[in-house]
Design an enzyme around this catalytic site. Structure first.
Site, PDB file in Angstrom:
ATOM      1  N   ASP A  71       0.808  -1.220   0.000  1.00  0.00           N
ATOM      2  CA  ASP A  71       0.000   0.000   0.000  1.00  0.00           C
ATOM      3  C   ASP A  71       0.841   1.271   0.000  1.00  0.00           C
ATOM      4  O   ASP A  71       0.421   2.296  -0.538  1.00  0.00           O
ATOM      5  CB  ASP A  71      -1.004   0.004   1.154  1.00  0.00           C
ATOM      6  CG  ASP A  71      -0.413  -0.328   2.509  1.00  0.00           C
ATOM      7  OD1 ASP A  71       0.826  -0.429   2.625  1.00  0.00           O
ATOM      8  OD2 ASP A  71      -1.195  -0.493   3.462  1.00  0.00           O
ATOM      9  N   ASP A 481       3.357   0.595  13.087  1.00  0.00           N
ATOM     10  CA  ASP A 481       2.629  -0.677  13.074  1.00  0.00           C
ATOM     11  C   ASP A 481       3.287  -1.823  13.829  1.00  0.00           C
ATOM     12  O   ASP A 481       2.614  -2.551  14.537  1.00  0.00           O
ATOM     13  CB  ASP A 481       2.346  -1.147  11.650  1.00  0.00           C
ATOM     14  CG  ASP A 481       1.366  -0.260  10.927  1.00  0.00           C
ATOM     15  OD1 ASP A 481       0.777   0.616  11.566  1.00  0.00           O
ATOM     16  OD2 ASP A 481       1.197  -0.432   9.712  1.00  0.00           O
TER      17      ASP A 481
END
Length: 888
Positions: A71, A481
């Site tokens: 992404d 993350d």
């Protein structure tokens, strides 16, 4: 950036900001001037994965040719010989940083050398530039680009649907692209060079995750989301006649053309109330399979169905693996087995708890089996075993209670593909890795299949901060993350990310300069503390306490002796403490949100910056005083650091194109500053081991100097600069952090926004200054050897080759160096799984850290792309050390 464990739209929206979304960049007219250049070898500090992989694409004509899209971290090509991924978009530069977000990939089944990528990261104003379609005729070794008149969103909601980009399987000059934001369906008839909207396509989509989101992120129309050709309805050279298109519209999800795209109509009788995430055609049986969810994903989705459309009769059949009433997730990750018609698989992509689910049918969806079932709740029986020994951090250090397990089968599993040439191989993407199996058909015989990470070479972390202490581990990282890692060996995957606590995102870290065993990090956590300390160089951690009001990590600084800390968290003002943060006191004289750093000599001196003002504390962070200095950047896009070993020596980088922007130096703790006239713009500054004969630390910066954007090094306090990267190694936006290595001259660690931690080593013969444990001296293995040299692909002016080196002797090698001479003037341009250098016609390929050991009778493989003209003969001879190899 994608979030792996945050469910709400609000937090998903914030994820893009947490990844350090680069500021809008204005054009600069500074004339280019010559710069000194150095040749660097670039590698990743291995993490293996670390982010969302929403798309995996196998070529339908050539075996073992596959691609993956991320992404925010570019695209990758699979290397079968080494079972690794090769990055393809490292050439994307600073000004086009958004083009590292890949919303779709297409591999040409007529000409497998051709591959296309639809790129762009955000459709709102976070990304100032339009999207583009990139095209390659050499499998991604080089690219040409067509900029589109609209934006694309590789990191937007709905990015797991697809593929939006597709090549006609019969007339490969024809491509289709589904666009977001109400821009409709687009077509190219010249192999992606030019594009025009399909004016008569009837539906531009209307689904928005959150229509009330004023940022434009969750409120964007997700648009046209996939294109699928029915290859039975065309012949070679003629356009395929039947085309299916998926649209983000809960009531009108699937459209079809039966005349090559001239006219379109809504497919009659289709399900409503759902979005078709995928549409996959099993041409042998004439079935179009559709995986539906009530939401666009990749985080949300509460209900789902799977349907089969019989193309010959128009009949619809609900083949959902479970009743819709029993779902709490949507379906995606749809694939069919091209070798075994009737075999279809789908994923419950949004089944976060207790795990994702994978479903398999061998009778076209009439019956299904699951990857795991409950025996007696909460106990599970799995059809698979998981081996994450190559990426042990995938367990997250967790010890969950049943029915949860660690490692998880996955989450955000929107991409799942069976190899079209090998029924036993399947790959699927998760929010953290690519998993795969090579014995999938054990599922059908009642045995267990083995799932392993298939992710080596694919690095997809967003980097917020970096530190290289003078002793202990060479690298500590603060990541989005996955929190961050301690790299004791840059060539090996660390066993675990930072834990106790495990931040979802680490925003800042620091170590005590003269006591590097003391380390501090701060970050974001849904519930729990936002600061942690280590007294063993980051190997183990314990949580500190939060002052009242803390909502996020912010920045943190450690005194050089580790006696005290200053913290500027989100949600409250700057704080200071002695010891390890059992209690905190508010600092005075400095505004909330300031960036904080420490002097690297004086334990009571700390620094801060906010909105154009530099602040200094000489009492351990209790009080700060604003410097009278003016002319510094007015905004907060600034990073600064103090030089180790020199009190009061501070460098500051940052700014914006519409104001002060550059690199400043202070030798008196920020009382006054000198702006370097030879630096146009700078965004991060770091220091490393001094050059041989020099006493001052080497400077490293991500900057524009002489009109050129790049990574630069100075060994003379900024009087002159050497660009150390090149146009093939740019990695988009690199402005978050940079640091040199205090033990290895020339080594620099570079942050990226989705390509992980990049580190470079110099070939400058004037360097040296220390032994690099990951780059040992040239090996001199003894014993016999054999070489297979295979040209796997060739095109006008270019080629790709794979080399297999076999140790045919009786003793193991602990390193290898293979040499040969090109007879026809060929030159190597890019290599993988080996460090390749060339002088004239002579080429030398050396092992990288992870493939140095070659047992007797074993082989190692590497590959490269190169250029040629006239002829492209294979080398006639190879040698390892002084040993001539047998050429096979």
């Amino acid at each position: 950036m994608r979030r792996t464990r945050i469910l709400t739209a609000v937090l998903a929206l914030a994820a893009g900001l947490l990844a350090g979304t680069p500021p809008a960049l204005a054009a600069d007219s500074t004339a280019k001037v010559p710069l000194a250049a150095d040749t660097y070898t670039w590698r990743n500090a291995r993490i293996d994965g670390g982010g969302f992989v929403p798309g995996i694409v196998f070529n339908r004509k050539e075996k073992n040719l596959a691609y993956a899209r991320t992404d925010i971290g570019g695209a990758y090509r699979w290397q079968e010989s080494s079972k690794t991924w090769t990055p393809l978009l490292d050439s994307v530069g600073w000004d086009d940083w958004g083009h590292t977000g890949v919303v779709s990939l297409a591999s040409d089944s007529v000409d497998p050398d051709k591959v296309y990528a639809a790129v762009g990261t955000y459709t709102n104003d976070w990304d100032p530039k339009n999207g583009a379609v990139m095209r390659s005729s050499n499998r991604g070794a080089s690219w040409q680009k067509t900029v589109l008149p609209f934006k694309l969103g590789g990191n937007m909601p709905g990015r797991g649907m697809g593929e939006r980009l597709a090549v006609d399987p019969h007339r490969n000059s024809v491509l289709y692209l589904g666009a977001p934001s109400g821009k409709g369906l687009w077509r190219s008839t010249d192999s992606g060079v030019s594009w025009s909207q399909v004016a008569n396509f009837p539906n531009v989509g209307n689904y928005r995750q959150d229509p009330g989101d004023t940022s434009g992120y969750a409120s964007d129309n997700q648009g046209v989301v996939w294109v699928t050709f029915d290859e039975r309805t065309g012949t070679s050279g003629s356009a395929t006649q039947t085309i299916y298109v998926g649209v983000a519209d809960l009531q009108n999800s699937v459209y079809r053309s039966t005349d090559g795209g001239a006219t379109w109509s809504r497919l009659a009788g289709q399900p409503t109330g759902y979005l078709a995430h995928k549409g996959v055609l099993d041409a042998a049986n004439g079935y179009l399979y559709l995986a539906y969810s009530d939401k666009g994903g990749p985080y949300d989705g509460g209900k789902g169905q799977v349907w089969r459309y019989t193309t010959a009769t128009g009949a619809w059949t609900d083949i959902s693996p479970v009743a819709e009433a029993d779902t709490y997730y949507g379906f995606s990750g749809l694939t069919v087995d091209r070798q075994r018609p009737g075999t279809v698989m789908a994923t419950a992509y949004s089944s976060w708890w207790p795990d994702t689910q994978i479903f398999r049918s061998t009778d076209s969806g009439a019956t299904w089996t699951k990857a795991w079932d409950y025996t007696s709740y909460p106990n599970r029986a799995n059809r698979y075993t998981m081996d994450v020994s190559s990426s042990p951090w995938l367990t997250w250090g967790a010890n969950p209670s049943p029915p949860e397990q660690t490692p998880k089968l996955g989450w955000m599993t929107e991409s799942l593909e069976i190899d079209p040439f090998n029924s036993d191989r399947m790959m699927y993407g998760t929010g953290a890795t690519v998993y795969g199996t090579e014995n999938l058909t054990n599922w059908d015989s009642g045995g267990q299949f083995t799932i392993r990470p298939m992710v080596q070479g694919l690095e997809e972390t967003a980097v917020n901060d970096l530190a290289s202490p003078p002793s202990g581990a060479p690298l500590l990282s603060a990541l989005g993350d996955v929190g961050g890692f301690r790299h004791a060996d840059l060539t090996k995957v660390p066993s675990m990310m930072f834990t106790s606590p495990n931040f979802t995102t680490t925003t800042s870290l620091d170590f005590a300069e003269t006591n590097p065993n003391t380390v501090v990090r701060v970050g974001n956590l849904d519930s729990g503390p936002h600061i942690a300390f280590s007294t063993d160089n980051g190997a183990n951690w314990f949580a500190g306490s939060d002052p009242s009001g803390v909502s996020g990590g912010g920045t943190v600084a450690a005194a050089p002796d580790g006696s005290r800390f200053v913290w500027s968290p989100a949600g409250t003002g700057v704080q200071y403490t002695t010891g390890f943060g059992s209690s905190w006191s508010a600092s005075s004289g400095i505004p909330a949100g300031a960036i904080v750093e420490s002097d690297r000599v004086d334990a009571k001196t700390f620094y801060g910056f906010k909105s154009g003002k530099f602040y200094v504390s000489t009492d351990g962070g209790a009080t700060f005083t604003a410097s009278a200095a003016t002319g510094l950047p007015a905004g907060d896009s600034v990073r600064f650091k103090a030089v180790p070993g020199v009190k009061g020596d501070v460098w500051l980088a940052g700014g914006a194109a519409d104001g002060a922007y550059g690199l400043w130096h202070s030798t008196n703790s920020g009382t006054s500053w000198t702006k370097l006239a030879n630096v146009d713009q700078a965004d991060a500054i770091g220091f490393g081991k001094a050059a041989p004969g020099a006493s001052y630390q080497t400077l490293y910066t991500s900057a524009k100097i002489g009109g050129v954007r790049g990574i630069f090094r100075s060994t003379d306090r900024g009087a002159s600069w050497t660009r150390v990267n090149d146009d093939a190694h740019q990695w988009g936006w690199t402005g978050a952090a940079i640091t040199g290595d205090p033990r290895v001259y020339g080594r620099v660690y570079v942050s990226t926004n989705g390509r992980g931690v990049i580190y470079g080593d110099t070939s400058d013969t004037g360097g040296g200054g220390g032994t690099d444990p990951t780059d040992p001296p040239d090996p001199t293995p003894s014993g016999a050897c054999a070489v297979t040299y295979k040209i796997t692909n060739q095109w006008s002016g270019g080629f790709q080759a794979d080399v297999q080196l076999t140790n045919t002797g009786s003793s193991a090698w602990s390193g290898w160096s293979l040499g040969w001479t090109f007879a026809d003037g060929q030159t190597v341009s890019q290599a993988w799984n080996a460090t390749v250098t060339q002088s004239g016609a002579t080429v030398t390929a050396k092992n990288v850290g992870w493939n140095a050991g070659v047992a007797a009778g074993s082989s190692v493989s590497f590959g490269f792309t190169g250029s040629w003209s006239g002829t492209n003969a294979k080398p006639a001879a190879f040698e390892v050390g002084d040993q001539n190899c047998t050429v096979l």
